[in-house]
Scaffold this motif. Structure first.
Motif, PDB file in Angstrom:
ATOM      1  N   LEU A 216       0.817  -1.220   0.000  1.00 48.75           N
ATOM      2  CA  LEU A 216       0.000   0.000   0.000  1.00 48.75           C
ATOM      3  C   LEU A 216       0.849   1.268   0.000  1.00 48.75           C
ATOM      4  O   LEU A 216       0.457   2.276  -0.593  1.00 48.75           O
ATOM      5  N   ILE A 217       2.007   1.220   0.666  1.00 51.82           N
ATOM      6  CA  ILE A 217       2.797   2.454   0.771  1.00 51.82           C
ATOM      7  C   ILE A 217       3.898   2.573  -0.277  1.00 51.82           C
ATOM      8  O   ILE A 217       4.473   3.646  -0.433  1.00 51.82           O
ATOM      9  N   SER A 218       4.186   1.480  -1.001  1.00 53.36           N
ATOM     10  CA  SER A 218       5.333   1.552  -1.907  1.00 53.36           C
ATOM     11  C   SER A 218       5.028   1.203  -3.362  1.00 53.36           C
ATOM     12  O   SER A 218       5.938   1.186  -4.181  1.00 53.36           O
ATOM     13  N   THR A 219       3.768   0.934  -3.692  1.00 50.71           N
ATOM     14  CA  THR A 219       3.435   0.629  -5.080  1.00 50.71           C
ATOM     15  C   THR A 219       2.330   1.558  -5.562  1.00 50.71           C
ATOM     16  O   THR A 219       1.553   2.095  -4.763  1.00 50.71           O
ATOM     17  N   ASN A 220       2.262   1.705  -6.864  1.00 54.73           N
ATOM     18  CA  ASN A 220       1.205   2.548  -7.423  1.00 54.73           C
ATOM     19  C   ASN A 220      -0.078   1.725  -7.584  1.00 54.73           C
ATOM     20  O   ASN A 220      -0.090   0.513  -7.383  1.00 54.73           O
ATOM     21  N   ALA A 221      -1.145   2.396  -7.951  1.00 55.65           N
ATOM     22  CA  ALA A 221      -2.465   1.770  -8.034  1.00 55.65           C
ATOM     23  C   ALA A 221      -2.466   0.581  -8.996  1.00 55.65           C
ATOM     24  O   ALA A 221      -3.017  -0.481  -8.674  1.00 55.65           O
TER      25      ALA A 221
ATOM     26  N   GLU B  98       0.037  -1.343  -9.929  1.00 49.97           N
ATOM     27  CA  GLU B  98       0.813  -2.453  -9.357  1.00 49.97           C
ATOM     28  C   GLU B  98       0.028  -3.167  -8.257  1.00 49.97           C
ATOM     29  O   GLU B  98       0.045  -4.403  -8.163  1.00 49.97           O
ATOM     30  N   ARG B  99      -0.682  -2.405  -7.427  1.00 51.69           N
ATOM     31  CA  ARG B  99      -1.497  -3.015  -6.369  1.00 51.69           C
ATOM     32  C   ARG B  99      -2.598  -3.879  -6.974  1.00 51.69           C
ATOM     33  O   ARG B  99      -2.865  -4.995  -6.521  1.00 51.69           O
ATOM     34  N   TYR B 100      -3.243  -3.360  -8.013  1.00 52.22           N
ATOM     35  CA  TYR B 100      -4.322  -4.081  -8.684  1.00 52.22           C
ATOM     36  C   TYR B 100      -3.791  -5.374  -9.308  1.00 52.22           C
ATOM     37  O   TYR B 100      -4.363  -6.450  -9.118  1.00 52.22           O
ATOM     38  N   GLU B 101      -2.683  -5.295 -10.027  1.00 53.66           N
ATOM     39  CA  GLU B 101      -2.106  -6.476 -10.679  1.00 53.66           C
ATOM     40  C   GLU B 101      -1.662  -7.507  -9.650  1.00 53.66           C
ATOM     41  O   GLU B 101      -1.850  -8.713  -9.852  1.00 53.66           O
TER      42      GLU B 101
ATOM     43  N   TYR C 266     -10.481  -2.067  -1.036  1.00 53.03           N
ATOM     44  CA  TYR C 266      -9.380  -2.905  -0.562  1.00 53.03           C
ATOM     45  C   TYR C 266      -8.030  -2.354  -1.016  1.00 53.03           C
ATOM     46  O   TYR C 266      -7.046  -2.402  -0.276  1.00 53.03           O
ATOM     47  N   LEU C 267      -7.977  -1.827  -2.232  1.00 58.07           N
ATOM     48  CA  LEU C 267      -6.728  -1.303  -2.786  1.00 58.07           C
ATOM     49  C   LEU C 267      -6.426   0.121  -2.351  1.00 58.07           C
ATOM     50  O   LEU C 267      -5.361   0.650  -2.671  1.00 58.07           O
ATOM     51  N   GLY C 268      -7.354   0.751  -1.639  1.00 58.39           N
ATOM     52  CA  GLY C 268      -7.141   2.132  -1.206  1.00 58.39           C
ATOM     53  C   GLY C 268      -7.309   3.115  -2.347  1.00 58.39           C
ATOM     54  O   GLY C 268      -6.657   4.160  -2.389  1.00 58.39           O
ATOM     55  N   LEU C 269      -8.212   2.785  -3.287  1.00 53.75           N
ATOM     56  CA  LEU C 269      -8.450   3.615  -4.472  1.00 53.75           C
ATOM     57  C   LEU C 269      -9.889   4.101  -4.492  1.00 53.75           C
ATOM     58  O   LEU C 269     -10.756   3.519  -3.848  1.00 53.75           O
ATOM     59  N   SER C 270     -10.119   5.121  -5.294  1.00 53.98           N
ATOM     60  CA  SER C 270     -11.509   5.500  -5.570  1.00 53.98           C
ATOM     61  C   SER C 270     -12.045   4.559  -6.638  1.00 53.98           C
ATOM     62  O   SER C 270     -11.285   3.944  -7.397  1.00 53.98           O
TER      63      SER C 270
END
Length: 188
Positions: free
Chosen positions: A143-148, A150-153, A174-178
């Protein structure tokens, strides 16, 4: 279905049939309907749940009422509010079912009983706690070191069928995204 529990335990320790019977007897089978709460914020947490079938999510509601999903629990995984369960304090999470869900529920008292009757279960739960901690650390670092993207993949690599079972709104939370950011990711 209880073979799932035995398979989970025997990834760490081996049990005789008699030991597994003692373990299984310590659990209570629970049935939950879709949208039914397993745990509600501010309520006591009496059980840790092993998912036999279905899907549940753990989430926290912030002061503005926005939901932040911390965990999805599929068949063969565990879910509870660990702080509330182990410390005997009110829950800070809501855990509700995204599908009809069947669990095996273990109380603190029955866990203590298992430690006495099948001492190697203490080893199992210790190893499980370590694995949970490592998973939490990896999720935090992600959550703190990857972009959206990368988190999704990464999420889809770990849970390839998630999109078929969970709404995009839940995945975004869950991914901390809108929801909008997730939609843009899905169209690129």
């Amino acid at each position: 279905m209880t073979h799932l529990l035995r398979e989970e335990i025997e990834k760490t320790i081996l049990l005789t049939d008699e030991e597994f019977d003692l373990v299984l007897a310590a659990f209570k089978k629970k049935q939950f309907k879709k949208h039914q709460f397993i745990v509600q914020e501010q309520e006591p947490v009496l059980y840790e749940h092993f998912i036999l079938s279905g899907l549940a999510k753990a989430a926290h509601l912030d002061k503005e009422g926005k939901e932040h999903i911390t965990q999805f629990a599929f068949e063969g995984s565990w879910i509870t509010d660990p702080h509330a369960y182990h410390s005997i304090v009110p829950a800070s999470l809501n855990i509700d079912c995204l599908e009809d869900t069947e669990t095996l529920a273990l109380s603190r008292e029955d866990r203590a009983y298992l430690y006495k009757r099948v001492p190697k279960m203490a080893v199992f739960f210790s190893e499980k706690t370590i694995a949970d901690y490592i998973t939490l650390q990896k999720r935090t670092l992600c959550l703190i070191s990857t972009n959206a993207k990368e988190r999704y993949e990464s999420l889809l690599l770990r849970h390839p069928t998630l999109l078929q079972r969970v709404s995009k709104t839940h995945i975004a939370s869950y991914l901390g995204l809108s929801r909008e950011t997730l939609s843009r990711l899905l169209t690129t």
